[in-house]
Design an enzyme around this catalytic site. Structure first.
Site, mmCIF file in Angstrom:
data_model
loop_
_atom_site.group_PDB
_atom_site.id
_atom_site.type_symbol
_atom_site.label_atom_id
_atom_site.label_comp_id
_atom_site.label_asym_id
_atom_site.label_seq_id
_atom_site.Cartn_x
_atom_site.Cartn_y
_atom_site.Cartn_z
ATOM 1 N N THR A 140 41.373 34.907 11.428
ATOM 2 C CA THR A 140 41.068 35.226 10.566
ATOM 3 C C THR A 140 40.392 36.732 11.157
ATOM 4 O O THR A 140 39.304 35.515 11.486
ATOM 5 C CB THR A 140 40.264 34.290 9.334
ATOM 6 O OG1 THR A 140 41.086 33.080 9.544
ATOM 7 C CG2 THR A 140 39.856 34.781 8.537
ATOM 8 N N LYS A 216 43.263 35.397 2.358
ATOM 9 C CA LYS A 216 42.183 34.133 3.335
ATOM 10 C C LYS A 216 40.589 34.226 3.614
ATOM 11 O O LYS A 216 39.645 33.436 3.268
ATOM 12 C CB LYS A 216 42.554 34.021 4.883
ATOM 13 C CG LYS A 216 41.670 32.825 5.617
ATOM 14 C CD LYS A 216 42.093 31.796 5.594
ATOM 15 C CE LYS A 216 40.962 31.503 6.181
ATOM 16 N NZ LYS A 216 40.992 30.866 7.754
ATOM 17 N N LYS A 291 31.246 34.521 10.520
ATOM 18 C CA LYS A 291 32.486 35.579 10.779
ATOM 19 C C LYS A 291 33.557 35.927 9.665
ATOM 20 O O LYS A 291 32.967 36.903 9.236
ATOM 21 C CB LYS A 291 32.585 35.180 12.244
ATOM 22 C CG LYS A 291 34.027 36.149 12.892
ATOM 23 C CD LYS A 291 35.317 35.952 12.137
ATOM 24 C CE LYS A 291 36.472 34.861 13.010
ATOM 25 N NZ LYS A 291 37.545 34.689 12.258
#
EC number: 1.1.1.31
Length: 342
Positions: A140, A216, A291
């Site tokens: 990701t 995502k 993050k």
């Protein structure tokens, strides 16, 4: 040394050769009937994904693994004794000798460094495998880095690139029930899906390159907020005198139902298999959630999306990540940070 990440030299270290009496494998001797896969990144998610992949591949296929943490690679090879597993000392060795390469890395700089190493120099097709590679990145990361990596693979004509970030957490990786969100041209979907289906249950084609990551980031943005809300709701209910398990059971059949409550409940003892019941160990780390939230907010800024709750949630995760009692724990440890009763 690229992007602050160092890789070992070029010699091969054979980890194990399964169901084969000879003691060494030379890649030049691999049978045409065999397929060779590479996996770079044996972290909390990647280790379990690679394990499922190796166990479900045909017996004669080869899996080449590599991680900057050599202990993780060694452990993987020892655990998979009885299978065709080879440990590489650099991502370049993985790329040179694999037809399909899966990467599962923590952050954008790691992805950039690994792909720079794999794609430079642009001579992969002159090596052990003379066919274009299929690169599947399950990390990701930000849209810009992913697009740059995809362009590098395409422009050098060394292979095709698919972004396929996953959802389902460590427990999903362990059980092989992950959901993969794919961003790629339609002609790559079948081939990528055949590989990903060995590590997950659902493969969703979201659109062209980058679409998997966009999906995502939207999902994890919602997950980050749901987690905080679940921590607060559980904490308030318990402090009001409600039984934590009864409260969770009610939420999980009512309109408040969500993954942080049903699967990853932040209250110790409510879900025996959740990280909170194991001292918040394992799971999806606070730093990783922080993050992902940062990446989602960055993408929102780039596309002019007005968000109100996310920046507040980011402040909370920043504080949790800096807290010595929460650092390195599963992101459900927000419950502890907020003063929840354990």
């Amino acid at each position: 040394m690229r992007g602050g990440i160092g890789f070992a030299s070029s010699s091969w270290r054979i980890a194990s050769v399964a169901r084969n009496p000879i003691s060494r494998r030379q890649f030049s001797c691999t049978s045409p009937a065999q397929a060779t896969y590479g996996f770079v990144g044996l972290g909390q998610m990647g280790y379990r994904m690679a394990k499922n992949l190796r166990e479900k591949l045909p017996t004669d296929d080869v899996l080449i693994v590599q991680d900057i943490n050599q202990a993780a690679s060694k452990k993987f090879a020892e655990e998979l004794t009885g299978f065709n597993v080879v440990v590489a000392e650099s991502p370049r060795q993985v790329a040179e000798n694999s037809e399909t390469i899966i990467t599962a890395l923590p952050e954008p700089p790691h992805v950039k460094a690994v792909y720079d190493t794999m794609l430079q120099p642009a001579t992969l097709l002159k090596g052990g495998v003379p066919t274009p590679r299929l690169f599947i990145d399950c990390s990701t990361i930000d849209l810009e880095t992913s697009a740059a990596v995809a362009n590098a693979a395409r422009s050098t004509q060394q292979g095709s690139f698919v972004d396929a970030p996953m959802s389902g957490g460590v427990m999903g990786a362990e059980a092989g029930t992950l959901t993969f969100m794919i961003g790629a041209p339609s002609e790559l979907i079948e081939k990528a899906s055949n590989v990903l289906s060995l590590m997950g249950r659902r493969i969703l084609h979201m659109g062209d390159q980058g679409a998997g990551l966009k999906a995502k980031l939207a999902n994890n943005y919602l997950l980050a907020l749901n987690n905080i809300a679940t921590c607060e709701a559980m904490s308030m209910g318990i402090k009001w005198g409600l039984d934590p398990k009864a409260l969770a059971d009610m939420i999980n059949i009512s309109t408040g139902r969500c993954w942080p409550s049903e699967v990853n409940n932040p209250v110790p003892g409510v879900i025996p298999t959740s990280p909170s019941s194991k001292g918040y160990a394992g799971g999806f780390g606070v730093s990783l959630m922080n993050k992902d939230l940062k990446l989602a907010l960055k993408a929102c800024e780039e596309f002019g999306v007005d968000v109100r709750i996310g920046p507040v949630a980011k402040q909370i995760y920043d504080a949790v990540q800096a807290d010595e009692n929460c650092k390195g724990k599963d992101f459900s440890v927000v419950y502890r940070y907020l003063g929840g009763k354990e």
